[in-house]
Write a protein that holds these residues in place. Sequence first.
Motif, PDB file in Angstrom:
ATOM      1  N   PRO A   1      30.544  23.495  27.780  1.00  0.00           N
ATOM      2  CA  PRO A   1      29.757  23.279  28.995  1.00  0.00           C
ATOM      3  C   PRO A   1      30.416  23.869  30.235  1.00  0.00           C
ATOM      4  CG  PRO A   1      29.938  21.260  27.709  1.00  0.00           C
ATOM      5  CD  PRO A   1      30.900  22.241  27.117  1.00  0.00           C
ATOM      6  N   VAL A   2      31.732  23.981  30.222  1.00  0.00           N
ATOM      7  CA  VAL A   2      32.464  24.529  31.359  1.00  0.00           C
ATOM      8  C   VAL A   2      32.633  26.032  31.209  1.00  0.00           C
ATOM      9  CG1 VAL A   2      34.608  24.444  32.688  1.00  0.00           C
ATOM     10  CG2 VAL A   2      33.684  22.353  31.668  1.00  0.00           C
ATOM     11  N   ALA A   3      33.151  26.474  30.059  1.00  0.00           N
ATOM     12  CA  ALA A   3      33.528  27.876  29.883  1.00  0.00           C
ATOM     13  C   ALA A   3      32.326  28.811  29.885  1.00  0.00           C
ATOM     14  CB  ALA A   3      34.325  28.036  28.592  1.00  0.00           C
ATOM     15  N   GLU A   4      31.261  28.428  29.189  1.00  0.00           N
ATOM     16  CA  GLU A   4      30.109  29.322  29.081  1.00  0.00           C
ATOM     17  C   GLU A   4      29.249  29.329  30.340  1.00  0.00           C
ATOM     18  OE1 GLU A   4      29.252  29.623  24.306  1.00  0.00           O
ATOM     19  OE2 GLU A   4      27.985  28.289  25.503  1.00  0.00           O
TER      20      GLU A   4
ATOM     21  N   VAL B   1      40.635  39.822  40.594  1.00  0.00           N
ATOM     22  CA  VAL B   1      41.496  38.808  39.957  1.00  0.00           C
ATOM     23  C   VAL B   1      40.879  38.420  38.615  1.00  0.00           C
ATOM     24  CG1 VAL B   1      42.536  36.518  40.160  1.00  0.00           C
ATOM     25  CG2 VAL B   1      42.168  37.900  42.222  1.00  0.00           C
ATOM     26  N   ALA B   2      41.645  38.571  37.544  1.00  0.00           N
ATOM     27  CA  ALA B   2      41.213  38.117  36.216  1.00  0.00           C
ATOM     28  C   ALA B   2      41.645  36.659  36.030  1.00  0.00           C
ATOM     29  CB  ALA B   2      41.823  38.994  35.131  1.00  0.00           C
ATOM     30  N   VAL B   3      40.851  35.908  35.282  1.00  0.00           N
ATOM     31  CA  VAL B   3      41.134  34.481  35.101  1.00  0.00           C
ATOM     32  C   VAL B   3      40.998  34.119  33.620  1.00  0.00           C
ATOM     33  CG1 VAL B   3      40.449  32.120  35.689  1.00  0.00           C
ATOM     34  CG2 VAL B   3      40.287  33.939  37.419  1.00  0.00           C
ATOM     35  N   VAL B   4      41.971  33.355  33.128  1.00  0.00           N
ATOM     36  CA  VAL B   4      41.926  32.809  31.766  1.00  0.00           C
ATOM     37  C   VAL B   4      42.176  31.306  31.851  1.00  0.00           C
ATOM     38  CG1 VAL B   4      42.924  32.820  29.450  1.00  0.00           C
ATOM     39  CG2 VAL B   4      42.729  34.966  30.732  1.00  0.00           C
ATOM     40  N   GLY B   5      41.380  30.520  31.122  1.00  0.00           N
ATOM     41  CA  GLY B   5      41.568  29.078  31.061  1.00  0.00           C
ATOM     42  C   GLY B   5      42.149  28.648  29.724  1.00  0.00           C
ATOM     43  N   PHE B   6      42.010  27.361  29.430  1.00  0.00           N
ATOM     44  CA  PHE B   6      42.525  26.798  28.165  1.00  0.00           C
ATOM     45  C   PHE B   6      41.636  25.621  27.795  1.00  0.00           C
ATOM     46  CE2 PHE B   6      45.159  25.133  24.934  1.00  0.00           C
ATOM     47  CZ  PHE B   6      46.224  26.003  24.687  1.00  0.00           C
ATOM     48  N   ASP B   7      41.171  25.570  26.576  1.00  0.00           N
ATOM     49  CA  ASP B   7      40.390  24.495  25.942  1.00  0.00           C
ATOM     50  C   ASP B   7      39.145  25.039  25.264  1.00  0.00           C
ATOM     51  OD1 ASP B   7      42.046  22.362  26.574  1.00  0.00           O
ATOM     52  OD2 ASP B   7      40.901  21.770  28.349  1.00  0.00           O
ATOM     53  N   ASP B   8      38.408  25.934  25.936  1.00  0.00           N
ATOM     54  CA  ASP B   8      37.091  26.383  25.503  1.00  0.00           C
ATOM     55  C   ASP B   8      36.134  25.210  25.391  1.00  0.00           C
ATOM     56  OD1 ASP B   8      35.230  28.370  24.913  1.00  0.00           O
ATOM     57  OD2 ASP B   8      35.457  28.107  22.764  1.00  0.00           O
TER      58      ASP B   8
END
Length: 348
Positions: free
Chosen positions: A286-289, A276-283
């Motif tokens: 502290p969360v994304a990296e 499963v690939a996942v993409v978020g929103f905001d960048d």
Amino acid sequence: MTQTAPRPTLEAVAERAGVSRATVSRVVNGAHGVREALAERVRRAVEELGYVPNQAARSLVTRRHQAVAVVAAEPETRVFADPYFAQQLRGISKELTAHDNQLVLLLTEGREDHARVGRYLAGGHVDGALVFSLHLDDPLPALVRGAGLPTVFGGRPGWDEGRDDVVYVDSDNRGGARSAVRHLAGLGRTRVAHITGPLDQTSAADRLAGFRDVRPDTDPALVARADFTSGGGERAMRELLDRCPGLDAVFAANDLTAAGALRVLRERGLRVPDDVAVVGFDDMLPVAEESDPPLTTVRQDIEGMGRLMARLLLRGLDGEAPEAADGASVPAASGVILPTTLVRRATA
């Protein structure tokens, strides 16, 4: 009892600078019409004496309080826990501080708080308001209008009732969502799910619209509602996997939601991005990296949005036409939509 030295007066500054009291008053209050050489002598005398203007007296002259209300339509538990709000408040604070203005933070835990906030805004304590994280049925816009305060909103105004004087700052939520879903499609993913934010907020509604722009025939079972929190992302991800165990990609409405989804995928023994690939929103870094694996996401300039909101408000208070980041004027009944970019990391 410790004796304190008397505060330097306007007259003392005038004597030190060798100018009249009226000249000092004009310089201190930011008025025009004082020759630069004299103004510099006054500023030097102010610094040498440590003179601090009396704000109450200054307000009588300038009709300004040098204070701006920042109103977040969220409870304090959400505002202080979510790094999105920290970044936006940092941008607002930097801009206000650079122009010698104070930030007054007002939060609305529930409906009972709206009357309190409305009274404060109408009480003549602040020069203007920055209002964000509104929900569609929120009474705050009406309270701000009732207070007669210049206001800049964070977020596209889905609640403006057709008014022609709304100034706002937002990101390209719909376009950013389209780029995320197109990226997943470009990876060959065919069962793409979406975890929404709270759909009574225009940012979440726009991201859902962007998802549907790219995948208009998506099975409704592949869309689950959440609330921009990691806990909401966990609940929605479990719901999606129970309904559609064969899904191969998820576009989450924000990074916290994506972080919650990643935890559930790991619990279920699914590999990211292999299964499963996942993409978020905001960048939100502290969360994304620091997610496992690091999160592919859509970047919006959250701190820059806060700075621009404050800049537009201050320019309006100074009687200047609002300007966007590129110097272009911002017409009434519109605002600034900032661009978004896709940031590729390991989850997609």
